[in-house]
Each structure stands twice: as C-alpha cells, then as structure tokens.
Design a protein around this motif. Structure first.
Motif, mmCIF file in Angstrom:
data_model
loop_
_atom_site.group_PDB
_atom_site.id
_atom_site.type_symbol
_atom_site.label_atom_id
_atom_site.label_comp_id
_atom_site.label_asym_id
_atom_site.label_seq_id
_atom_site.Cartn_x
_atom_site.Cartn_y
_atom_site.Cartn_z
ATOM 1 N N ASN A 24 -4.180 0.419 -3.910
ATOM 2 C CA ASN A 24 -2.910 -0.006 -4.495
ATOM 3 C C ASN A 24 -2.906 -1.525 -4.736
ATOM 4 O O ASN A 24 -2.397 -2.016 -5.755
ATOM 5 C CB ASN A 24 -1.759 0.386 -3.578
ATOM 6 C CG ASN A 24 -0.404 0.198 -4.237
ATOM 7 O OD1 ASN A 24 -0.195 0.606 -5.383
ATOM 8 N ND2 ASN A 24 0.533 -0.403 -3.530
ATOM 9 N N THR A 25 -3.504 -2.272 -3.792
ATOM 10 C CA THR A 25 -3.617 -3.715 -3.955
ATOM 11 C C THR A 25 -4.500 -4.061 -5.156
ATOM 12 O O THR A 25 -4.182 -4.969 -5.937
ATOM 13 C CB THR A 25 -4.204 -4.357 -2.687
ATOM 14 O OG1 THR A 25 -3.344 -4.083 -1.577
ATOM 15 C CG2 THR A 25 -4.351 -5.868 -2.841
ATOM 16 N N TYR A 27 -5.002 -2.195 -7.787
ATOM 17 C CA TYR A 27 -4.256 -1.817 -8.992
ATOM 18 C C TYR A 27 -3.247 -2.905 -9.366
ATOM 19 O O TYR A 27 -3.121 -3.284 -10.531
ATOM 20 C CB TYR A 27 -3.542 -0.489 -8.760
ATOM 21 C CG TYR A 27 -2.698 -0.034 -9.925
ATOM 22 C CD1 TYR A 27 -3.278 0.588 -11.038
ATOM 23 C CD2 TYR A 27 -1.311 -0.232 -9.924
ATOM 24 C CE1 TYR A 27 -2.503 1.001 -12.112
ATOM 25 C CE2 TYR A 27 -0.534 0.177 -10.995
ATOM 26 C CZ TYR A 27 -1.136 0.786 -12.085
ATOM 27 O OH TYR A 27 -0.370 1.190 -13.154
ATOM 28 N N ASN A 28 -2.551 -3.426 -8.378
ATOM 29 C CA ASN A 28 -1.553 -4.473 -8.621
ATOM 30 C C ASN A 28 -2.190 -5.794 -9.032
ATOM 31 O O ASN A 28 -1.505 -6.677 -9.559
ATOM 32 C CB ASN A 28 -0.684 -4.683 -7.378
ATOM 33 C CG ASN A 28 0.243 -3.509 -7.121
ATOM 34 O OD1 ASN A 28 0.659 -2.818 -8.049
ATOM 35 N ND2 ASN A 28 0.562 -3.267 -5.858
ATOM 36 N N SER A 29 -3.513 -5.909 -8.769
ATOM 37 C CA SER A 29 -4.252 -7.116 -9.177
ATOM 38 C C SER A 29 -4.978 -6.897 -10.504
ATOM 39 O O SER A 29 -5.843 -7.683 -10.883
ATOM 40 C CB SER A 29 -5.261 -7.503 -8.088
ATOM 41 O OG SER A 29 -4.609 -7.775 -6.870
#
Length: 210
Positions: A24-25, A27-29
């Motif tokens: 998820n981290t 993806y957010n980056s």
C-alpha cells in the motif's frame, strides 16, 4: 495451487498484513512494480520466504518482471477483506485498555473499536475517548447490536478465562489476548496471545546476537 487446495501455514497468514501495508505504501508512492528482493529489503524478510508465501496463492508475479503493485494491492485487500470494516471491542478499561481505545487503530481505517466493556462500577458509564464503557454483564446483547467481530482482552489474568467463556458464548470467534493466561476456547475460535515480556526478551536477544 490456490489457498483452497492447500493448508496455508499460520506464519504465512500472519505476514499477510505486513505485505499489504508495505505494498500500500508503494502504491501511494506511485511505484508500478516491485521485486521479491525489494520486498525483502523493505520488510526485512528473506526473499525466499516471500516467494514461498506468495506461491500459496497462485501466480502473483512473473519471473523477470516481479510483481505488479496495483495487482498485489487489490489481491491483499480482497484476501484480508480490507474493503470491510472489522468491528472490535475492548474488555478491560485499565491503563492499556484506555490507551487502545484512544488510539482506536488510527493507522488503519478498516478496523474500528466500536465498544468498550468493564466490570468495575467506577468505570462503567464513563466516557473513554468517544466510547461509553458498558457493563460486562451486557456484553452479549451489546456485542450483537453493534456487530462486534473481534475482542481484545486487557483484563487481569485471574478472570481472563471466565471473560473468554462469555465472549465465545456470544459467538465471537477472534480474541487478541494481552493477558499472560493461555486461554481454552472452542474449536473454530482463534486466539492470538500478546506477551509483552516475551516480545521484549526476544527483541533483546536479537539485539545481542545480530
């Protein structure tokens, strides 16, 4: 090979939330793809272990390419049912219970503490965070009304088993146990024990030996 075809080890299942959080981290980056080596470095988990864990769920990646981050994110979100809110109750509103209620899993908006219980007349009826503390005598009724699925026990060890009996009789199948007691529960009820003393001892061991 799929999760329906093989029994997935408990150790693998416990690592899935770690994978989800890290992906998820990424993806957010705005990261599009990731290799098992990069996952290994980011999570401090051996890459062979990661590949083995993923293999239980079929072909999640491609050799030479790695893993598509968006695909992995959707896979873990579905597998961990992150599209659903898990409602949690805390039993035992002492120092630790109070801290957990106030924290209320702010790191994950898919888990929510919806009810708090205690047996002490001094605490029952008071507000902790945004929650009113209910009488443990009314646990089954309130748990059913609020849709509680998981319970966190932060009660004294000498009453832990009695409380666990009440919880399982109410149809709750998940208990996170912060007490030092090892609980006896019916088949189908899952208990995770959190022993802070053991965890600290383990941390000190790895600090000294690695």
């Amino acid at each position: 090979m799929t999760k329906e075809d093989v029994k997935i080890p408990k150790a693998t299942l416990k690592r899935l939330p770690l994978y989800y959080r890290f992906v998820n981290t990424l993806y957010n980056s705005n990261v599009d793809r990731v290799s098992s080596k990069e996952l290994s470095e980011g999570l401090q988990i051996d890459s062979a272990t990661i590949r083995r864990d993923f293999s239980y769920f079929g072909e999640l990646g491609k050799k030479g390419y790695g893993y598509n981050v968006n695909f992995l994110l959707n896979f873990f979100k579905t597998t961990l049912q992150q599209d659903m809110i898990t409602k949690v109750a805390i039993i035992g509103i002492g120092n630790l219970g109070t801290a957990l209620v106030k924290y209320n899993f702010s790191i994950n908006d898919r888990m929510k503490i919806t009810a708090a219980f205690d047996a002490s007349p001094e605490i029952i009826g008071k507000k902790v965070g945004n929650l009113e503390v209910f009488d443990m005598k009314n646990f089954e009724k309130i748990a059913n009304e609020t849709g509680v699925q998981v319970v966190i026990l932060t009660v004294p060890g000498n009453v832990a088993q009695d409380v666990a009996n009440l919880v399982t009789n109410a149809g709750i199948n998940g208990i996170l146990n912060f007490t030092p007691e090892r609980l006896t529960v019916p088949h189908g009820v899952h208990v995770h024990h959190i022993d802070l003393g053991v965890e600290l001892q383990s941390l000190i061991f790895f600090m000294k030996n690695h």
